[in-house]
Design an enzyme around this catalytic site. Structure first.
Site, PDB file in Angstrom:
ATOM      1  N   LYS A 204      39.349 -42.929  43.435  1.00  0.00           N
ATOM      2  CA  LYS A 204      40.082 -43.875  42.583  1.00  0.00           C
ATOM      3  C   LYS A 204      39.134 -44.949  42.072  1.00  0.00           C
ATOM      4  O   LYS A 204      38.293 -45.461  42.833  1.00  0.00           O
ATOM      5  CB  LYS A 204      41.221 -44.495  43.396  1.00  0.00           C
ATOM      6  CG  LYS A 204      42.151 -45.393  42.602  1.00  0.00           C
ATOM      7  CD  LYS A 204      43.282 -45.936  43.494  1.00  0.00           C
ATOM      8  CE  LYS A 204      44.258 -46.806  42.736  1.00  0.00           C
ATOM      9  NZ  LYS A 204      45.326 -47.354  43.607  1.00  0.00           N
TER      10      LYS A 204
ATOM     11  N   SER B  22      51.159 -46.908  46.530  1.00  0.00           N
ATOM     12  CA  SER B  22      50.327 -46.238  45.519  1.00  0.00           C
ATOM     13  C   SER B  22      49.627 -44.967  45.960  1.00  0.00           C
ATOM     14  O   SER B  22      49.028 -44.287  45.127  1.00  0.00           O
ATOM     15  CB  SER B  22      49.285 -47.204  44.975  1.00  0.00           C
ATOM     16  OG  SER B  22      49.902 -48.061  44.048  1.00  0.00           O
TER      17      SER B  22
ATOM     18  N   SER C 245      49.995 -46.444  41.819  1.00  0.00           N
ATOM     19  CA  SER C 245      48.928 -46.629  40.866  1.00  0.00           C
ATOM     20  C   SER C 245      47.798 -45.605  40.977  1.00  0.00           C
ATOM     21  O   SER C 245      46.976 -45.498  40.069  1.00  0.00           O
ATOM     22  CB  SER C 245      48.332 -48.023  41.053  1.00  0.00           C
ATOM     23  OG  SER C 245      47.721 -48.140  42.312  1.00  0.00           O
TER      24      SER C 245
HETATM   25  N1  GLN Z   1      53.769 -50.017  42.503  1.00  0.00           N
HETATM   26  C1  GLN Z   1      53.394 -51.116  43.333  1.00  0.00           C
HETATM   27  C2  GLN Z   1      52.902 -52.260  42.474  1.00  0.00           C
HETATM   28  O1  GLN Z   1      52.859 -52.115  41.281  1.00  0.00           O
HETATM   29  C3  GLN Z   1      52.381 -50.685  44.339  1.00  0.00           C
HETATM   30  C4  GLN Z   1      51.001 -50.647  43.848  1.00  0.00           C
HETATM   31  C5  GLN Z   1      50.014 -50.233  44.871  1.00  0.00           C
HETATM   32  O2  GLN Z   1      50.348 -49.763  45.956  1.00  0.00           O
HETATM   33  N2  GLN Z   1      48.756 -50.446  44.534  1.00  0.00           N
HETATM   34  O3  GLN Z   1      52.576 -53.302  42.964  1.00  0.00           O
END
Ligand code: GLN
Length: 487
Positions: A80, A179, A155
């Site tokens: 990532k 995420s 994400s």
């Molecule tokens: N979807 C969540 C957010 O937008 C989690 C993101 C993540 O785990 N990096 O904060």
């Protein structure tokens, strides 16, 4: 099954048996990743074919000489783009870091290299890991390999799509509020968020430091265990890294847990849960009963507040973490001439996308004097209660299970104009981060239209070994994890 559809464990065995070389494996994935990329757009930065092939040849040469090889020798691993890679551009899918080339590797990346893995490109993500669909990338949207009109989740959507779409057998993601688990569920693969402190955050570009964890994506639980063995462990460069020994996860992953007690929280089966997702998750729970487990009805009474707490704590920490990107110390600097303050605000306005700006504004607001008590400090208190709910629940059961996400993958564009609707897709994943406990998502079925569904398993701190064994019990009795999409 072609090389690209195999698991990392199978690829290691093929090499050990002399049936495939690291170079053949690398070439197969290079061809597949290039051919599938126009459809999936999993990568922020495509694998560097020359570097990948050179590394594969070195592994083959070491093997031929009988030199010791790492646990992941010759296995491509996509990373990532929030994790620093020495000499390789790391953007967080943000314009702010468009030209950032880190001078060092993140701890997890370093560990992978030590174990002989081949770093295989940087994957697309929501900008600074803020989002649940990968549509917040400042560059392009990644697609779900099971249906390219749909999102892969986020994400870490690029990392999930790369593995599900057989562009790489393994990848690294990060999980601050879901995420890793959410995109794993939406893409039909395995994804694990380790206990807070289990994997070093060194070299991970921070979003919300008290929640962020690095973890693996894989086709199955055995590969997930293998990756965990490689990346877990103490690192003094992260002050929250815990000095706990790392069990040999792969050695015990096939041992079923006897007398397993599964907590089924009623709050995870309420309003908003899609009927097909619920049916698959309930069927998975039945399967566990057949395997000898006992289902226990439990309650996590504060979990209905978890989402609100998360969307106060995470933006608060983000607003502070992202303050360093001001065009002076770090990040994009505006070309417009002006004084210091004008340069800060212009640089940040140009460098950050709309969701990141929204989080910074929200976070700054909840920390501002006059509102801090009402929002941030209150949220911290409720966070403690969310954690206590888990402590109480784990007194009566070994693991907690439920759906990873309320729905299967949604259409690209469906929620992009409605941030609140997007935040709701994290409803089952955020409490795990708030509590700091480990969690993983494994495939447990498909909708009638062929979209994957994920089962979420949550455990006690540092009980990843047990969690992986419990996950493997179900996997060994089912074949969801063997399915690959037609891309
Ligand atoms: N979807 C969540 C957010 O937008 C989690 C993101 C993540 O785990 N990096 O904060």
């Amino acid at each position: 099954m072609s090389l690209i559809e195999k698991t990392a464990t199978e690829l290691l065995a093929l090499q050990a048996e002399g049936k495939a070389s690291a170079l053949e494996i690398a070439d197969a994935f290079l061809a597949a990743s290039a051919a599938r990329e126009p459809k999936l757009k999993s990568f922020m930065l495509a694998p560097d074919a020359d570097a990948v092939r050179t590394r594969a040849k070195a592994i083959d040469a070491a093997r031929a000489k009988g030199e010791p090889l790492g646990k992941l020798a010759g296995v491509p691993v996509a990373v990532k783009d929030v994790l620093c890679t020495k000499g390789i551009r790391t953007t967080c899918s943000s314009k702010m870091l468009e030209n950032f080339v880190p001078p060092y590797d993140a701890h997890a990346v370093e560990r992978l290299k030590t174990e002989g893995a081949i770093i295989f490109g940087k994957t697309n993500m929501d900008e600074f890991a803020m989002g649940s669909s990968t549509e917040n990338s400042a560059y392009h949207t990644t697609r779900n390999p099971w249906d390219t009109t749909r999102v892969p989740g986020g994400s870490s959507g690029g990392s999930a799509a790369a593995v599900a779409g057989c562009q790489a057998p393994l990848s690294l993601g990060t999980d601050t509020g879901g995420s890793i688990r959410q995109p794993a569920a939406l893409c039909g693969i395995v994804g694990m968020k380790p206990t807070y402190g289990r994997v070093s955050r060194y070299g991970l570009i921070a979003f919300a430091s008290s929640l962020d964890q690095v973890g693996p994506f894989a086709h199955d639980v055995t590969d997930c265990a293998l990756m965990m063995e490689a990346i877990a462990g103490h690192d003094k460069r992260d002050s929250t890294s815990v000095n706990e020994s790392v069990p040999a996860y792969t050695r015990t992953v096939n041992d079923p847990v006897k007398g397993l007690r599964i907590g089924v929280p009623k709050e995870f089966f309420g309003q908003g849960l899609d009927a097909e997702v619920e049916a698959s998750v309930r069927a998975a729970l039945k399967e566990y009963e057949k395997l000898g487990a006992t289902l226990v009805d439990v309650s996590l009474p504060h979990s209905p507040y978890a989402l609100a707490v998360y969307y106060i704590v995470a933006p608060a920490e983000a607003s502070s973490n992202l303050a360093r990107f001001d065009g002076m110390h770090y990040g994009h600097r505006t070309a417009t001439k002006g004084d210091l303050i004008a340069t800060y605000s212009k640089s940040r306005g140009e460098g950050f996308g709309p969701e990141v700006q929204r989080r910074i504004i929200l976070g700054t607001y909840v920390l501002s004097s006059g509102y801090k008590d009402a929002y941030y400090l209150k949220a911290l208190k409720v966070r403690r209660l969310v954690k206590k709910d888990f402590d109480d629940t784990f007194a009566t059961c070994d693991v907690v299970m439920g759906p990873t996400t309320p729905t299967a993958a949604f259409k690209a564009g469906e929620k992009s104009d409605d941030p609140l609707a997007l935040y709701l897709s994290d409803v089952y994943t955020v409490s795990c981060n708030l509590a700091g406990i480990p969690g993983l998502s494994i495939p447990c079925g498909f909708t009638k239209t062929g979209l994957p569904i994920g089962l979420q398993l949550l455990g006690t701190p540092f009980a990843e070994e047990k969690l992986l064994r419990v996950a493997r019990m179900y996997e060994a009795a089912t074949d969801w994890h063997t399915k690959r999409p037609v891309v």
